[in-house]
Design an enzyme around this catalytic site. Structure first.
Site, PDB file in Angstrom:
ATOM      1  N   HIS A 272       0.819  -1.216   0.000  1.00 30.18           N
ATOM      2  CA  HIS A 272       0.000   0.000   0.000  1.00 30.18           C
ATOM      3  C   HIS A 272       0.857   1.273   0.000  1.00 30.18           C
ATOM      4  O   HIS A 272       0.676   2.155  -0.826  1.00 30.18           O
ATOM      5  CB  HIS A 272      -0.923   0.034   1.222  1.00 30.18           C
ATOM      6  CG  HIS A 272      -1.845  -1.151   1.338  1.00 30.18           C
ATOM      7  ND1 HIS A 272      -2.309  -1.829   0.243  1.00 30.18           N
ATOM      8  CD2 HIS A 272      -2.399  -1.766   2.414  1.00 30.18           C
ATOM      9  CE1 HIS A 272      -3.103  -2.815   0.641  1.00 30.18           C
ATOM     10  NE2 HIS A 272      -3.168  -2.802   1.961  1.00 30.18           N
ATOM     11  N   ARG A 486       2.249   6.789  20.252  1.00 28.56           N
ATOM     12  CA  ARG A 486       2.724   7.184  18.921  1.00 28.56           C
ATOM     13  C   ARG A 486       3.648   6.131  18.304  1.00 28.56           C
ATOM     14  O   ARG A 486       4.157   6.306  17.208  1.00 28.56           O
ATOM     15  CB  ARG A 486       3.559   8.478  19.022  1.00 28.56           C
ATOM     16  CG  ARG A 486       2.747   9.742  19.135  1.00 28.56           C
ATOM     17  CD  ARG A 486       3.681  10.947  19.228  1.00 28.56           C
ATOM     18  NE  ARG A 486       4.599  11.075  18.113  1.00 28.56           N
ATOM     19  CZ  ARG A 486       4.288  11.591  16.930  1.00 28.56           C
ATOM     20  NH1 ARG A 486       3.068  12.025  16.709  1.00 28.56           N
ATOM     21  NH2 ARG A 486       5.180  11.676  15.970  1.00 28.56           N
ATOM     22  N   TRP A 508      -4.066  21.010  12.177  1.00 29.93           N
ATOM     23  CA  TRP A 508      -5.136  21.163  11.195  1.00 29.93           C
ATOM     24  C   TRP A 508      -6.374  20.439  11.706  1.00 29.93           C
ATOM     25  O   TRP A 508      -6.306  19.274  12.097  1.00 29.93           O
ATOM     26  CB  TRP A 508      -4.709  20.574   9.854  1.00 29.93           C
ATOM     27  CG  TRP A 508      -5.815  20.524   8.826  1.00 29.93           C
ATOM     28  CD1 TRP A 508      -6.352  21.573   8.143  1.00 29.93           C
ATOM     29  CD2 TRP A 508      -6.508  19.357   8.379  1.00 29.93           C
ATOM     30  NE1 TRP A 508      -7.345  21.138   7.293  1.00 29.93           N
ATOM     31  CE2 TRP A 508      -7.453  19.777   7.414  1.00 29.93           C
ATOM     32  CE3 TRP A 508      -6.427  18.000   8.683  1.00 29.93           C
ATOM     33  CZ2 TRP A 508      -8.310  18.899   6.761  1.00 29.93           C
ATOM     34  CZ3 TRP A 508      -7.277  17.111   8.036  1.00 29.93           C
ATOM     35  CH2 TRP A 508      -8.209  17.566   7.075  1.00 29.93           C
TER      36      TRP A 508
HETATM   37  C1  BG6 Z   1      -5.132  -4.467   4.542  1.00 35.21           C
HETATM   38  C2  BG6 Z   1      -4.279  -4.960   5.662  1.00 35.21           C
HETATM   39  O1  BG6 Z   1      -4.517  -4.704   3.318  1.00 35.21           O
HETATM   40  O2  BG6 Z   1      -5.353  -3.074   4.706  1.00 35.21           O
HETATM   41  C3  BG6 Z   1      -4.905  -4.655   7.011  1.00 35.21           C
HETATM   42  O3  BG6 Z   1      -4.088  -6.359   5.523  1.00 35.21           O
HETATM   43  C4  BG6 Z   1      -5.261  -3.188   7.121  1.00 35.21           C
HETATM   44  O4  BG6 Z   1      -4.022  -5.026   8.052  1.00 35.21           O
HETATM   45  C5  BG6 Z   1      -6.034  -2.728   5.905  1.00 35.21           C
HETATM   46  O5  BG6 Z   1      -6.037  -3.006   8.295  1.00 35.21           O
HETATM   47  C6  BG6 Z   1      -6.217  -1.228   5.905  1.00 35.21           C
HETATM   48  O6  BG6 Z   1      -7.052  -0.839   4.862  1.00 35.21           O
HETATM   49  P1  BG6 Z   1      -7.833   0.550   4.949  1.00 35.21           P
HETATM   50  O7  BG6 Z   1      -8.471   0.680   3.613  1.00 35.21           O
HETATM   51  O8  BG6 Z   1      -8.807   0.425   6.080  1.00 35.21           O
HETATM   52  O9  BG6 Z   1      -6.803   1.594   5.239  1.00 35.21           O
END
Ligand code: BG6
Length: 513
Positions: A272, A486, A508
């Site tokens: 991601h 944190r 913000w």
């Molecule tokens: C998934 C992970 O790909 O993305 C999870 O396996 C995570 O651990 C999730 O919680 C987060 O997705 P979003 O869209 O809620 O940020």
């Protein structure tokens, strides 16, 4: 609001020469069969079926040419499956019938993931549907969504290829959607890619990274390359650091067993956050064609230097090992801050800080671009904080520019403020689609722009495999941090060390309506 050509083209699939419902000679109209494999599982219930329902509700899936097939090992009656799915769909007030009408489109076939019989029955059911719709040559469209663990991808793909690929001689297409984790490291990912690649060609494989379906992630390309503002600033001369941050305020919650085998780097950063990184850092593609965009993503990934140990901080929240599915001596990080450095003309010397953590003090995902200080500053801006451009991916989607302005009033003093584009306020009444909804629609349209290409995946693993191997061997250990904090204090120290200047006394606040 004026709709520009790009938007119009986007609906007709950018960059694939869409002519009269055909993309590159491939049928984009006609009988559509969507097969959800792993139909009784969590992903299917929570994400896949609700996304299909939303597409149906908005008229993207039409009852007269779409059928949905659930496939799984679980022996359940069709009505029971429909009831399970129903619980995850939100009926509309104006059209309360829509849920029942949608559920009527679903059929269920029970079978194993390496069962010839099961896949033959599936093919039979799809073919009957195609025949009942009087499908004409070239119009069979079969979309297979693998809501399954990757360990069964190779056998499922083999079965699909052998038994379900347009045996009806109608022609058309077969597309496969797969979801991460694509392997655990470079070698296992390459093995998986090779196994699937022997059966299906790259244009047939859609590797989902749901972050690529998020509204503000999709906006990055437009923002960067359609605005004169940013063009001259987006480089090492002006930008001091870039942070890409993912925070969750809950732990692994029932997913401990899965999570412990992967950890935060494989779960969030390698996919991601790295996809977001590509879109922030890549060069301008020569066009909007998916291959041109993905070529640039690969190039920037290839320019990333090896990650240095001293630029990594790992953490594990206290209480993580209390989960009975997690080994008592687990070394798996639930938090990581790491610095990527790009060796190219635009970014040499600029730290890209990727940070992700579970069980922290807030839930948000954002990109924070911090600019350098004003040279020859006469206003003491430096003391107050630097300019920052923040893209809040979620929640409360927004972009804001943190800047110094004159404090309104008689006195000549300066204050930190912001130019704020908060989506909820600016686009009132507009529903932001779910990531999965968009990505499934893109797959139906044959647009691979927002999917991960095989070579992209390979370089992504090349970047992280060395550090992951060291963690797996126990050579790098996570530091304990309190749940709801944190994260480890060392992560903030690292940020400071690489030059990030935190602004104190300014925060913000997303506007409320
Ligand atoms: C998934 C992970 O790909 O993305 C999870 O396996 C995570 O651990 C999730 O919680 C987060 O997705 P979003 O869209 O809620 O940020």
């Amino acid at each position: 609001m004026a709709s520009d050509k790009w938007c119009v083209e986007k609906r007709g699939v950018v960059g694939n020469e869409s002519v009269g419902g055909e993309i590159g000679g491939v049928a984009e109209t006609g009988c559509l069969s969507i097969v959800v494999l792993g139909a009784s599982g969590d992903l299917a219930k929570k994400k896949t079926f609700p996304a299909l329902f939303n597409l149906y509700r908005q008229g993207f899936l039409k009852s007269n040419d779409v059928h949905i097939f659930g496939y799984a090992r679980t022996k359940i009656a069709l009505d029971e499956l429909r009831d399970r799915i129903r619980g995850y769909l939100s009926p509309e007030k104006e059209n309360p019938e829509s849920v029942s009408n949608f559920l009527q489109l679903i059929k269920y076939i029970c079978g194993g993931y390496d069962s010839e019989e099961g896949f033959q029955s599936l093919d039979k059911a799809i073919s009957e549907h195609e025949v009942s719709k009087n499908s004409t040559e070239g119009s069979s469209r079969r979309l297979f969504y693998l809501a399954l663990p990757p360990s069964v991808y190779p056998s499922v793909c083999r079965m699909i290829k052998l038994y379900c690929t347009n045996k009806s001689d109608l022609g058309g297409w077969t597309r496969i959607i797969v979801e991460k984790p694509f392997g655990r490291d470079l070698a296992t990912a390459e093995e998986l890619s090779a196994q699937i690649g022997e059966l299906f060609d790259e244009p047939e494989i859609y590797r989902i990274d749901h972050y690529l379906g998020k509204e503000l992630v999709q906006n990055l390309l437009v923002l960067r390359f359609a605005n004169r503002f940013f063009l001259p600033l987006w480089n090492r001369d002006n930008i001091d650091s870039v942070q890409i941050v993912f925070r969750e305020d809950f732990g692994t919650e029932g997913r401990g067993g899965y999570f412990d085998q992967y950890g935060i780097i494989r779960d969030i950063i390698q996919n991601h956050l790295l996809q977001v990184f590509c879109l922030v850092a890549m060069e301008k593609p020569i066009s909007l064609k998916p291959e041109h965009i993905r070529d640039e993503k690969v190039k920037v990934l290839q320019s990333v230097n090896p990650i240095k140990d001293e630029e990594v901080v790992l953490g594990q929240y206290e209480g993580y090992r209390d989960d009975p599915t997690v080994p008592k001596n687990s070394n798996t990080p639930t938090f990581a801050t790491m610095v990527l450095r790009i060796h190219n003309e635009r970014w040499e010397g600029v730290p890209f800080i990727l940070k992700a953590g579970k069980a922290l003090n807030s839930r948000k995902a954002e990109i924070r671009i911090q600019f350098k200080e004003v040279p020859g500053d006469i206003f003491r801006c430096q003391k107050q904080g630097r300019n920052e451009f923040v893209i809040r991916l979620q929640p409360s989607e927004a972009m804001y520019m943190k800047l110094t302005v004159k404090q309104p009033g008689l006195e000549m003093s300066t204050v930190q403020s912001e130019l704020d584009l908060s989506y909820r306020q600016r686009y009132q009444g507009v529903t932001i689609p779910e990531a999965y909804e968009r990505l499934i629609l893109d797959t139906i349209k044959g647009d691979q722009q927002h999917f991960v290409r095989r070579d992209e995946l390979k370089v992504a693993w090349e970047i992280f495999t060395p550090i992951l191997q060291r963690i797996d061997k126990g050579e790098l250990k996570p530091r304990a941090y309190k749940s709801g904090s944190r994260g480890p204090a060392e992560a903030d120290d690292l940020l400071k060390r690489v030059g990030y200047a935190q602004t104190h006394g300014y925060i913000w606040i997303p506007p409320t309506l």
